[in-house]
Design a protein around this motif. Structure first.
Motif, PDB file in Angstrom:
ATOM      1  N   ILE A  36       0.824  -1.208   0.000  1.00 38.20           N
ATOM      2  CA  ILE A  36       0.000   0.000   0.000  1.00 38.20           C
ATOM      3  C   ILE A  36       0.860   1.261   0.000  1.00 38.20           C
ATOM      4  CG2 ILE A  36      -1.862  -1.168   1.243  1.00 38.20           C
ATOM      5  CD1 ILE A  36      -0.991   0.446   3.716  1.00 38.20           C
ATOM      6  N   PRO A  68      -4.254   4.642   5.543  1.00 34.32           N
ATOM      7  CA  PRO A  68      -4.376   4.534   4.086  1.00 34.32           C
ATOM      8  C   PRO A  68      -4.411   5.906   3.418  1.00 34.32           C
ATOM      9  CG  PRO A  68      -6.522   4.275   5.104  1.00 34.32           C
ATOM     10  CD  PRO A  68      -5.536   4.430   6.231  1.00 34.32           C
ATOM     11  N   GLU A  72      -8.000   2.066  -2.305  1.00 30.31           N
ATOM     12  CA  GLU A  72      -7.159   0.946  -2.750  1.00 30.31           C
ATOM     13  C   GLU A  72      -6.290   0.423  -1.616  1.00 30.31           C
ATOM     14  OE1 GLU A  72      -7.160  -1.146  -5.099  1.00 30.31           O
ATOM     15  OE2 GLU A  72      -8.814  -0.122  -6.083  1.00 30.31           O
ATOM     16  N   ASP A  73      -5.793   1.321  -0.796  1.00 34.71           N
ATOM     17  CA  ASP A  73      -4.997   0.884   0.366  1.00 34.71           C
ATOM     18  C   ASP A  73      -5.849   0.067   1.333  1.00 34.71           C
ATOM     19  OD1 ASP A  73      -2.696   2.046  -0.480  1.00 34.71           O
ATOM     20  OD2 ASP A  73      -2.605   3.594   1.078  1.00 34.71           O
ATOM     21  N   GLY A  76      -6.329  -3.186   0.031  1.00 30.43           N
ATOM     22  CA  GLY A  76      -5.074  -3.932   0.208  1.00 30.43           C
ATOM     23  C   GLY A  76      -5.000  -4.544   1.600  1.00 30.43           C
TER      24      GLY A  76
END
Ligand code: FAD
Length: 525
Positions: A36, A68, A72-73, A76
């Motif tokens: 990430i 994050p 997307e993080d 992840g």
């Protein structure tokens, strides 16, 4: 980019071992997945960030805290947990839960506050031709307080439904309901969002609304963090008023208080106050629990000689607010207030009011926060109890609880005010008592600094006694911000909605990765 670790915060070897589990040398598959852009904190640093909450009664050690940069993080982190044997993931909003709901013992905590600045954008709902209902897209990690300030100062707009205190995140309150004195008109905050971006327990990033992926949308609202992590919410807005007249009126009789409160919340839109709440207080001069808690300005005094002879150990206060514009004349505001207040049967002479800017009214609890921080009670434990009680049973509840069990107060507000079920959407995951009118009851206990652990235990025990009494006496109630330890209690809480909750879990978080601190499901092995 591979996440970087803050080496400073490592306080011992076991912390380092934790990191190895996260970053690379483990054999559980986590390392490959946790890829990430944001930051990761382990060991003591992680515990400092996410080991405690506002309740102050739970303390756990997460494996790591992830900060994050965006969805997307977060996906992840969820995928990393999925590929491990036992990791869980808890979104942490502002950590203002009472019973460890945003904690993850040995798991990953996603600190949503690091995403607070994402997404701020105002628009208008399609189909309204650009002149219709406004909305703001906002991060799940944004504080309501920031949202208020930005919407009002940049656009002259504001969300319609609030909580009393605004140091809470959008994702945190939407995972419960989000209730305040506007909810009788607009419903809870969960009734005032039209679209969400969610990271599910499957690690998918999904946009959802009533029309698109609707099962996920309604699951997540009031879903106790069990189905997904809200990364963006589309919150409905209205033109912000300039000013508010804030009024408190006192009743000696509970029946009269509830009759007036129910009448006010049942009026058609625009023909009532804009905010209706109420609270119970002690009939005495105790500065924390009694008469002095009612006046709205230091120049105002509570005159107990105005109380009827018949008044009992506790009294009741209706708290009302009317919005207006700077351009409205004083006399027109007075007229609107008198037309409504003239119908109410409070005790003559026990009426308090002030005029203040709208933003100051919404930030009114911030002043209590500042005072509590100075006197130390913001940091001490908060064994709070929140319930929804049906109109049918609120009289019995008041006799037992307010008049008997907590008749000397709880060291903080004891809220009680009616809400309308028809303003709540049945498709969300929230469960409510039966009937159109039900009451929210909030015992917001504050404990003096230096109090013994045993005295906190007694308050927790008293909360349990209240819940047990409700169960035993067939009171139609639901815990709000629920916390249970056993499966049986959760099944009772959800009643005929339990199977829907379980089905939703199987669909959106089948490995039971998310929000383990709610203690509803165990991580599948
Ligand atoms: P957290 O406590 O951090 O999280 C709560 C739960 O939601 C956890 O299970 C967490 O995992 C999950 N979660 C957090 N963020 C997300 C996300 N983005 N997506 C999915 N799940 C998430 N409530 C009211 O309704 N009305 C009030 O007037 C009110 N006043 C309050 C006043 C104070 C001083 C305090 C401490 C609480 C108050 N609350 C009120 C309760 C509050 O709404 C809840 O405690 C809420 O959960 C706190 O929000 P938070 O952002 O701190 O969430």
């Amino acid at each position: 980019m591979i996440a970087y670790i803050e080496p400073y915060f490592l306080d011992n070897e076991s912390d380092a071992a934790s990191i190895l589990n996260v970053t690379g040398k483990s054999s559980d598959g986590v390392s490959e997945s946790l890829n990430i852009q944001g930051e990761i904190f382990c060991g003591g640093a992680a515990a400092d960030i996410a080991g405690k909450d506002f309740g102050g009664m739970n303390c756990v050690k997460p494996l790591a805290v992830v900060r994050p940069v965006g969805a997307e993080d977060i996906a992840g982190a969820v995928r990393a947990a999925l590929s491990s044997d036992k990791l869980t993931v808890a979104a942490r909003g502002n950590g203002h839960s009472i019973n460890g709901q945003s904690m993850a013992e040995g798991g990953l905590v996603v600190d949503m506050r690091s995403t607070a600045e994402n997404h701020f954008e105002v628009g208008f709902l399609a189909g309204d031709g650009g002149s219709g209902t406004a909305f703001v897209d906002v991060s799940g990690g944004a504080l309501w307080e920031t949202l208020l300030k930005r919407c009002v100062s940049e656009y002259g707009l504001a969300p319609r439904s609030w909580t009393d205190y605004l140091g809470l995140t959008v994702g945190g309150t939407l995972s419960n309901a989000g209730v305040s004195g506007q909810a009788f008109r607009y419903g809870p905050q969960t009734s005032n969002v039209t679209e969400l971006d969610v990271v599910t327990g499957n690690g998918d990033v999904v946009t959802c609304s009533e029309m698109e992926n609707s099962e996920l949308f309604f699951s997540v609202l009031g879903g106790l963090g069990q189905f997904g992590i809200i990364t963006r919410a589309r919150v409905l807005l209205q033109p912000a008023p300039d000013m508010v007249r804030w009024i408190r009126i006192v009743y000696a009789e509970f029946d009269e208080f509830t009759r007036d409160a129910e009448w006010l919340v049942s009026q058609k839109d625009e023909s009532s106050f804009d905010y209706v709440e109420g609270f119970v207080f002690v009939n005495g001069d105790d500065p924390v629990n009694g008469w002095p808690t009612v006046p709205l300005h230091p120049d105002q005094d509570f005159d107990p000689t105005r109380l009827p002879q018949s008044s009992g150990s506790v009294l009741y206060c209706l708290e009302l607010a009317l919005h207006y514009r700077d351009s409205d004349s004083n006399s027109s505001v007075d007229k609107r207030v008198e037309r409504l207040i003239g119908r109410l049967r409070f005790d003559e002479g026990l009426r308090f009011e002030v005029d203040l800017p709208y933003v100051d009214f919404l930030l009114r609890v911030k002043r209590s926060e500042e005072i509590a921080k100075v006197n130390g009670t913001w940091e001490t434990p908060h064994p709070w109890l929140n319930l929804f009680v049906s109109k049918r049973d609120i009289g019995d509840f008041e006799q037992k609880v307010f008049k008997e069990l907590v008749k000397n107060g709880v060291g903080g507000p004891m809220l009680v005010y009616p809400l309308l079920r028809s303003r709540w959407d049945d498709r969300t995951s929230v469960v409510l008592p039966e009937g159109e009118i039900f009451y929210i009851v909030a015992l917001l206990r504050f404990v003096p600094p230096g109090a013994k652990a045993s005295s906190v235990d007694k308050l927790v025990a008293q909360n349990q006694e209240i819940v047990q009494w409700c169960v035993k006496n067939g009171i139609d109630f639901k815990l709000y911000l629920p916390h249970y330890k056993s499966r049986e209690e959760w099944i009772r809480h959800f009643g005929n909605r339990w199977s829907r909750f379980v089905d939703r879990k199987a669909m959106f978080d089948p490995m039971a990765i998310l929000s383990p601190g709610q203690k509803v499901f165990n991580r599948a092995l």
